[in-house]
Structure formats: C-alpha cells, structure tokens
Design a protein around this motif. Structure first.
Motif, PDB file in Angstrom:
ATOM      1  N   THR A  38     -20.313  14.688 -12.872  1.00 48.71           N
ATOM      2  CA  THR A  38     -19.613  13.680 -12.080  1.00 48.71           C
ATOM      3  C   THR A  38     -19.158  14.232 -10.728  1.00 48.71           C
ATOM      4  N   GLU A  39     -19.214  15.565 -10.571  1.00 53.01           N
ATOM      5  CA  GLU A  39     -18.835  16.192  -9.308  1.00 53.01           C
ATOM      6  C   GLU A  39     -19.900  17.206  -8.905  1.00 53.01           C
ATOM      7  N   GLU A  40     -20.063  17.397  -7.592  1.00 51.56           N
ATOM      8  CA  GLU A  40     -21.037  18.380  -7.105  1.00 51.56           C
ATOM      9  C   GLU A  40     -20.598  19.791  -7.457  1.00 51.56           C
ATOM     10  N   TYR A  41     -21.567  20.661  -7.685  1.00 50.90           N
ATOM     11  CA  TYR A  41     -21.302  22.072  -7.958  1.00 50.90           C
ATOM     12  C   TYR A  41     -22.491  22.862  -7.425  1.00 50.90           C
ATOM     13  N   PRO A  42     -22.269  24.081  -6.897  1.00 47.88           N
ATOM     14  CA  PRO A  42     -23.351  24.791  -6.208  1.00 47.88           C
ATOM     15  C   PRO A  42     -24.447  25.369  -7.094  1.00 47.88           C
ATOM     16  N   GLU A  43     -24.136  25.751  -8.354  1.00 51.06           N
ATOM     17  CA  GLU A  43     -25.163  26.407  -9.168  1.00 51.06           C
ATOM     18  C   GLU A  43     -24.836  26.308 -10.647  1.00 51.06           C
ATOM     19  N   VAL A  44     -25.833  26.541 -11.469  1.00 49.26           N
ATOM     20  CA  VAL A  44     -25.606  26.688 -12.899  1.00 49.26           C
ATOM     21  C   VAL A  44     -24.946  28.051 -13.095  1.00 49.26           C
ATOM     22  N   LYS A  45     -23.961  28.113 -13.969  1.00 49.84           N
ATOM     23  CA  LYS A  45     -23.225  29.366 -14.198  1.00 49.84           C
ATOM     24  C   LYS A  45     -24.183  30.471 -14.651  1.00 49.84           C
ATOM     25  N   PRO A  46     -24.175  31.613 -13.962  1.00 49.67           N
ATOM     26  CA  PRO A  46     -25.081  32.715 -14.318  1.00 49.67           C
ATOM     27  C   PRO A  46     -24.971  33.161 -15.782  1.00 49.67           C
ATOM     28  N   LYS A  47     -23.769  33.153 -16.339  1.00 49.05           N
ATOM     29  CA  LYS A  47     -23.625  33.552 -17.749  1.00 49.05           C
ATOM     30  C   LYS A  47     -24.290  32.540 -18.686  1.00 49.05           C
ATOM     31  N   ALA A  48     -24.293  31.272 -18.302  1.00 47.77           N
ATOM     32  CA  ALA A  48     -24.984  30.258 -19.108  1.00 47.77           C
ATOM     33  C   ALA A  48     -26.483  30.527 -19.093  1.00 47.77           C
ATOM     34  N   VAL A  49     -27.017  30.830 -17.918  1.00 55.20           N
ATOM     35  CA  VAL A  49     -28.444  31.155 -17.793  1.00 55.20           C
ATOM     36  C   VAL A  49     -28.756  32.404 -18.623  1.00 55.20           C
ATOM     37  N   GLN A  50     -27.875  33.405 -18.549  1.00 52.54           N
ATOM     38  CA  GLN A  50     -28.081  34.668 -19.265  1.00 52.54           C
ATOM     39  C   GLN A  50     -28.113  34.471 -20.785  1.00 52.54           C
ATOM     40  N   VAL A  51     -27.150  33.723 -21.334  1.00 51.65           N
ATOM     41  CA  VAL A  51     -27.114  33.592 -22.795  1.00 51.65           C
ATOM     42  C   VAL A  51     -28.256  32.726 -23.314  1.00 51.65           C
ATOM     43  N   MET A  52     -28.721  31.783 -22.513  1.00 45.51           N
ATOM     44  CA  MET A  52     -29.878  30.987 -22.931  1.00 45.51           C
ATOM     45  C   MET A  52     -31.139  31.852 -22.884  1.00 45.51           C
ATOM     46  N   GLU A  53     -31.230  32.732 -21.883  1.00 44.64           N
ATOM     47  CA  GLU A  53     -32.353  33.672 -21.802  1.00 44.64           C
ATOM     48  C   GLU A  53     -32.371  34.575 -23.040  1.00 44.64           C
ATOM     49  N   GLU A  54     -31.202  35.003 -23.501  1.00 46.55           N
ATOM     50  CA  GLU A  54     -31.109  35.805 -24.725  1.00 46.55           C
ATOM     51  C   GLU A  54     -31.685  35.052 -25.926  1.00 46.55           C
TER      52      GLU A  54
END
Length: 133
Positions: A38-54
């Motif tokens: 519902t609000e703009e945000y600059p990026e997906v959280k790096p830790k979220a990307v990291q744990v999904m990569e795991e």
C-alpha cells in the motif's frame, strides 16, 4: 482454471514477497500469483532474499509493487498481518495471516517467518485444490 491470489502488505518488501515466491514455486499448477503493498518502498529486504535463497528460491529479481500495479480481479486476497488498511479490492475470499514483520530483527527471525509462510502457502494450495476457495 487458476485462481488469482494477491499477497498484500504495507511495503511489499518482505512477507508478501516471500509468500509470492513460495506460491509461485509450490502452486504454479493452480495459482496465478501476485504481491503488492500500500506504500512505496525502494527494495525487497536483503535478508528476505537471503533466506529464500537458502531454501532454493531466487528472489533477486523481485521488487516492491503497489496495489495499482497488479490485476484488480483477484480471487483470493491475503494480507500479512501488518494492520494494513487496503483499498477495496474485489475478491471471492479474503484472509489475514497475522504475521509479525521480521524487518530490523536477526536473520533467524526471517527464517522463522519464511517457514511459517511456506506452511501457510501449502495450506492455501491444498484448499484451492479441494475447491474450498
């Protein structure tokens, strides 16, 4: 016919992105998947990307989207539990998953959230397959 599901949060930078990734990975045969905020945000959280990569899922090309950037004819609307007040979106089913935001916490909080979301997505897919949704 696939059900259109949208996972919605405030920033579309963590929980809703993980839900989108799990649903695309696990439910591609029954779901057409979107996520938005519902609000703009600059990026997906790096830790979220990291744990999904795991977990073997690549979210490196994901980016936060606003509600206006996804289809408005959604079958299933899932909010993540951020107290988000969403604009009206027509849908056949709406539910809130009541998930705490791990942002700002240790990587272990992101892993716990990832695993909870996976279980919730699996349950959602089962209900779709049983035609409950």
């Amino acid at each position: 016919m696939k059900k259109k599901v949208a996972f919605v949060c405030v920033h579309n930078s963590c929980r809703s992105q993980m839900a989108e990734a799990w649903a695309k990975h696990l439910g591609k045969d029954v779901l057409e998947v979107y996520s938005a905020g519902t609000e703009e945000y600059p990026e997906v959280k790096p830790k979220a990307v990291q744990v999904m990569e795991e977990a073997g899922i690549d979210m490196s090309d994901h980016y936060p989207k606003l509600l206006t950037e996804i289809p408005q004819d959604i079958d299933i609307l899932v909010t993540m539990g951020c107290g988000v007040s969403c604009p009206y979106m027509p849908c056949n089913h709406k539910e809130d998953w009541g998930l705490e935001d791990p942002s700002g916490g240790p990587i272990e909080d992101f892993r716990k959230t990832r695993d909870i979301i996976k279980k919730k997505v699996e349950h959602l897919i089962e209900r779709v397959k049983r035609r409950e949704l």
